[in-house]
Design a protein around this motif. Sequence first.
Motif, PDB file in Angstrom:
ATOM      1  N   VAL A 298      32.570   9.136  47.124  1.00 17.71           N
ATOM      2  CA  VAL A 298      31.804  10.291  47.600  1.00 17.71           C
ATOM      3  C   VAL A 298      32.610  11.080  48.632  1.00 17.71           C
ATOM      4  CG1 VAL A 298      29.685  11.034  48.776  1.00 17.71           C
ATOM      5  CG2 VAL A 298      29.596   9.198  47.079  1.00 17.71           C
ATOM      6  N   ARG A 299      33.326  10.370  49.482  1.00 18.35           N
ATOM      7  CA  ARG A 299      34.183  11.051  50.459  1.00 18.35           C
ATOM      8  C   ARG A 299      35.237  11.897  49.740  1.00 18.35           C
ATOM      9  NH1 ARG A 299      35.435  10.223  55.808  1.00 18.35           N
ATOM     10  NH2 ARG A 299      34.092   8.376  55.858  1.00 18.35           N
ATOM     11  N   LEU A 300      35.822  11.325  48.694  1.00 14.58           N
ATOM     12  CA  LEU A 300      36.802  12.079  47.911  1.00 14.58           C
ATOM     13  C   LEU A 300      36.145  13.298  47.274  1.00 14.58           C
ATOM     14  CD1 LEU A 300      39.607  12.383  46.637  1.00 14.58           C
ATOM     15  CD2 LEU A 300      38.862  10.846  44.803  1.00 14.58           C
ATOM     16  N   GLY A 301      34.930  13.128  46.760  1.00 18.63           N
ATOM     17  CA  GLY A 301      34.215  14.245  46.158  1.00 18.63           C
ATOM     18  C   GLY A 301      33.965  15.379  47.136  1.00 18.63           C
ATOM     19  N   ILE A 302      33.642  15.029  48.378  1.00 17.93           N
ATOM     20  CA  ILE A 302      33.425  16.052  49.408  1.00 17.93           C
ATOM     21  C   ILE A 302      34.731  16.758  49.730  1.00 17.93           C
ATOM     22  CG2 ILE A 302      32.793  16.421  51.822  1.00 17.93           C
ATOM     23  CD1 ILE A 302      30.801  14.107  51.509  1.00 17.93           C
ATOM     24  N   ASP A 303      35.815  15.982  49.878  1.00 16.72           N
ATOM     25  CA  ASP A 303      37.114  16.567  50.213  1.00 16.72           C
ATOM     26  C   ASP A 303      37.603  17.511  49.113  1.00 16.72           C
ATOM     27  OD1 ASP A 303      37.251  15.251  52.629  1.00 16.72           O
ATOM     28  OD2 ASP A 303      38.355  13.530  51.829  1.00 16.72           O
ATOM     29  N   LEU A 304      37.287  17.166  47.851  1.00 12.10           N
ATOM     30  CA  LEU A 304      37.709  17.994  46.722  1.00 12.10           C
ATOM     31  C   LEU A 304      36.709  19.099  46.415  1.00 12.10           C
ATOM     32  CD1 LEU A 304      39.049  15.249  44.260  1.00 12.10           C
ATOM     33  CD2 LEU A 304      40.359  16.706  45.814  1.00 12.10           C
ATOM     34  N   LYS A 305      35.622  19.165  47.205  1.00  9.98           N
ATOM     35  CA  LYS A 305      34.562  20.160  47.026  1.00  9.98           C
ATOM     36  C   LYS A 305      33.853  20.030  45.678  1.00  9.98           C
ATOM     37  CE  LYS A 305      36.391  23.552  50.293  1.00  9.98           C
ATOM     38  NZ  LYS A 305      36.986  22.488  51.094  1.00  9.98           N
ATOM     39  N   MET A 306      33.915  18.844  45.101  1.00 15.68           N
ATOM     40  CA  MET A 306      33.136  18.567  43.903  1.00 15.68           C
ATOM     41  C   MET A 306      31.699  18.193  44.278  1.00 15.68           C
ATOM     42  SD  MET A 306      35.665  16.426  41.355  1.00 15.68           S
ATOM     43  CE  MET A 306      36.795  17.283  40.253  1.00 15.68           C
ATOM     44  N   ILE A 307      31.545  17.557  45.440  1.00 14.64           N
ATOM     45  CA  ILE A 307      30.235  17.219  45.983  1.00 14.64           C
ATOM     46  C   ILE A 307      30.048  18.052  47.243  1.00 14.64           C
ATOM     47  CG2 ILE A 307      28.804  15.396  46.991  1.00 14.64           C
ATOM     48  CD1 ILE A 307      30.278  13.390  45.234  1.00 14.64           C
ATOM     49  N   GLN A 308      29.015  18.875  47.279  1.00 14.40           N
ATOM     50  CA  GLN A 308      28.864  19.814  48.393  1.00 14.40           C
ATOM     51  C   GLN A 308      27.540  19.686  49.130  1.00 14.40           C
ATOM     52  OE1 GLN A 308      29.842  23.841  47.239  1.00 14.40           O
ATOM     53  NE2 GLN A 308      31.496  23.184  45.892  1.00 14.40           N
ATOM     54  N   ASP A 309      26.730  18.698  48.779  1.00 11.82           N
ATOM     55  CA  ASP A 309      25.413  18.605  49.405  1.00 11.82           C
ATOM     56  C   ASP A 309      25.259  17.364  50.282  1.00 11.82           C
ATOM     57  OD1 ASP A 309      25.567  16.887  47.319  1.00 11.82           O
ATOM     58  OD2 ASP A 309      23.616  17.365  46.445  1.00 11.82           O
ATOM     59  N   ILE A 310      26.393  16.769  50.696  1.00  5.46           N
ATOM     60  CA  ILE A 310      26.369  15.594  51.567  1.00  5.46           C
ATOM     61  C   ILE A 310      27.193  15.896  52.812  1.00  5.46           C
ATOM     62  CG2 ILE A 310      26.940  13.148  51.805  1.00  5.46           C
ATOM     63  CD1 ILE A 310      24.721  13.571  49.860  1.00  5.46           C
ATOM     64  N   ASP A 311      26.663  15.573  53.973  1.00  3.10           N
ATOM     65  CA  ASP A 311      27.365  15.778  55.234  1.00  3.10           C
ATOM     66  C   ASP A 311      28.310  14.598  55.483  1.00  3.10           C
ATOM     67  OD1 ASP A 311      28.133  16.037  57.957  1.00  3.10           O
ATOM     68  OD2 ASP A 311      26.336  17.220  58.351  1.00  3.10           O
ATOM     69  N   MET A 312      29.581  14.891  55.780  1.00  9.02           N
ATOM     70  CA  MET A 312      30.566  13.831  56.009  1.00  9.02           C
ATOM     71  C   MET A 312      30.178  12.931  57.176  1.00  9.02           C
ATOM     72  SD  MET A 312      33.403  12.620  54.757  1.00  9.02           S
ATOM     73  CE  MET A 312      34.467  13.848  53.983  1.00  9.02           C
ATOM     74  N   SER A 313      29.455  13.462  58.158  1.00 10.95           N
ATOM     75  CA  SER A 313      29.054  12.643  59.307  1.00 10.95           C
ATOM     76  C   SER A 313      28.134  11.500  58.883  1.00 10.95           C
ATOM     77  CB  SER A 313      28.361  13.504  60.366  1.00 10.95           C
ATOM     78  OG  SER A 313      27.141  14.037  59.869  1.00 10.95           O
ATOM     79  N   ILE A 314      27.335  11.748  57.810  1.00  7.92           N
ATOM     80  CA  ILE A 314      26.476  10.686  57.284  1.00  7.92           C
ATOM     81  C   ILE A 314      27.328   9.563  56.706  1.00  7.92           C
ATOM     82  CG2 ILE A 314      24.751  10.094  55.534  1.00  7.92           C
ATOM     83  CD1 ILE A 314      23.519  11.630  57.751  1.00  7.92           C
ATOM     84  N   LEU A 315      28.399   9.921  56.001  1.00  8.36           N
ATOM     85  CA  LEU A 315      29.289   8.911  55.428  1.00  8.36           C
ATOM     86  C   LEU A 315      29.988   8.110  56.518  1.00  8.36           C
ATOM     87  CD1 LEU A 315      31.003  10.681  52.390  1.00  8.36           C
ATOM     88  CD2 LEU A 315      28.777   9.566  52.543  1.00  8.36           C
ATOM     89  N   ASN A 316      30.407   8.787  57.584  1.00 12.05           N
ATOM     90  CA  ASN A 316      31.040   8.077  58.703  1.00 12.05           C
ATOM     91  C   ASN A 316      30.085   7.071  59.322  1.00 12.05           C
ATOM     92  OD1 ASN A 316      33.393   9.536  58.378  1.00 12.05           O
ATOM     93  ND2 ASN A 316      32.855  11.069  59.908  1.00 12.05           N
ATOM     94  N   GLU A 317      28.844   7.481  59.456  1.00  9.58           N
ATOM     95  CA  GLU A 317      27.816   6.597  60.008  1.00  9.58           C
ATOM     96  C   GLU A 317      27.593   5.398  59.093  1.00  9.58           C
ATOM     97  OE1 GLU A 317      23.357   7.464  59.953  1.00  9.58           O
ATOM     98  OE2 GLU A 317      23.929   8.067  61.985  1.00  9.58           O
ATOM     99  N   LEU A 318      27.480   5.654  57.792  1.00 10.08           N
ATOM    100  CA  LEU A 318      27.209   4.583  56.839  1.00 10.08           C
ATOM    101  C   LEU A 318      28.386   3.627  56.711  1.00 10.08           C
ATOM    102  CD1 LEU A 318      25.324   6.559  54.033  1.00 10.08           C
ATOM    103  CD2 LEU A 318      24.354   4.943  55.685  1.00 10.08           C
ATOM    104  N   MET A 319      29.608   4.105  56.968  1.00 10.73           N
ATOM    105  CA  MET A 319      30.776   3.235  56.909  1.00 10.73           C
ATOM    106  C   MET A 319      30.672   2.108  57.938  1.00 10.73           C
ATOM    107  SD  MET A 319      34.812   4.280  57.079  1.00 10.73           S
ATOM    108  CE  MET A 319      34.947   4.368  58.870  1.00 10.73           C
ATOM    109  N   ILE A 320      30.046   2.407  59.079  1.00 10.10           N
ATOM    110  CA  ILE A 320      29.815   1.388  60.094  1.00 10.10           C
ATOM    111  C   ILE A 320      28.544   0.616  59.778  1.00 10.10           C
ATOM    112  CG2 ILE A 320      29.333   0.990  62.542  1.00 10.10           C
ATOM    113  CD1 ILE A 320      32.218   1.765  61.987  1.00 10.10           C
TER     114      ILE A 320
END
Length: 363
Positions: A296-318
């Motif tokens: 999902v992080r890769l999808g956001i970086d490639l702009k294939m996924i645009q409806d997820i906030d990266m800060s949520i992924l950072n939080e979930l990683m912990i």
Amino acid sequence: MSIERFIKQGVTGWMTSEGEHADIVMSTRIRLARNLVGYRMPLSFSEDEAHQVDQQVTAVLLEAGPELNTNFTSLQMGDVQPLQRQVLVEKHLISPQLANPDRPGSVILSDDETISVMVNEEDHIRIQVLSPGLQLMEAYQKANQVDNILEKDLPYAFDERFGYATTCPTNTGTGLRASVMMHLPALTITNRMNRIIPQIARLGMVVRGIYGEGTEALGNIYQVSNQITLGKSEEDILTDLLSIAEQIIQEERTARHTLMTNSPTALEDRLYRSLGVLSYARLLSTDEAAKCLSDVRLGIDLKMIQDIDMSILNELMIFMQPAFLQEYASTELKPRERDVFRAKLFRERLQMDHRKKGEPGGE
């Protein structure tokens, strides 16, 4: 400030997705190993010596907070519960060694958790600075500032010929370990990491997993750091690591472009399948969560996924880590129970992000 504040806060100052090349370099870490004159090394000293070292280091840093534009909190490992110690490891604020209950150690943390000074770990002092993105020089300057403050009042064990004395001979010299934490999914998917890792080793660097030596690259996250500390200056070490990091960044960008060019539909399918797992799964292991978060992080970086906030992924990683998960649940959980609770937590956090943006997110 109490231990609860550092335990409950998921995202720390180094996880802001800011800084240069933040789409690939998640964080930069600088660590300086130091020992004091007049005391045996931590592996062989007495509890009284440990207490004296701790008192001296803590006193200097607590007073130096304003000079560093922060406040410091000292946490005695003996006063921290085992699960909470593991949470600090998962947040990269202490090492697994310091979490050992047999060690009379402590950690001194800045409010934003970007500065972590471990006392009586393998060495008397381990100064650690964490910064988002690729900021080797900036992070070193901050670590050097902390180092200068301590050295002004404390007698370091230093030799003009061999540099700083350390418990492990591989740290002798500058005592500097610099590392960059990199998200390299495309290089992993295309099997290029197997070729790159030996090449990096021949250049005097080492590639490790997300939690350092002896750990795996969970979620396609790797740490690249220097191996040599003797015979090279701090500037040379940082310059060499920066050069290698920039080459790896370029390799990862090329691999991402190749994936998007050669098989865009297959790539998009993979990324959205992972998003579906995180959004709707009822059982979610640590490994599966890490793999899907990477996609999902890769999808956001490639702009294939645009409806997820990266800060949520950072939080979930912990949040996905076993100790943090149990601390968040306020109870001990068996492995199967953790998988159930992890899946529930991921569903709730992702739906919360959808609702915040006014998008449909119900199940």
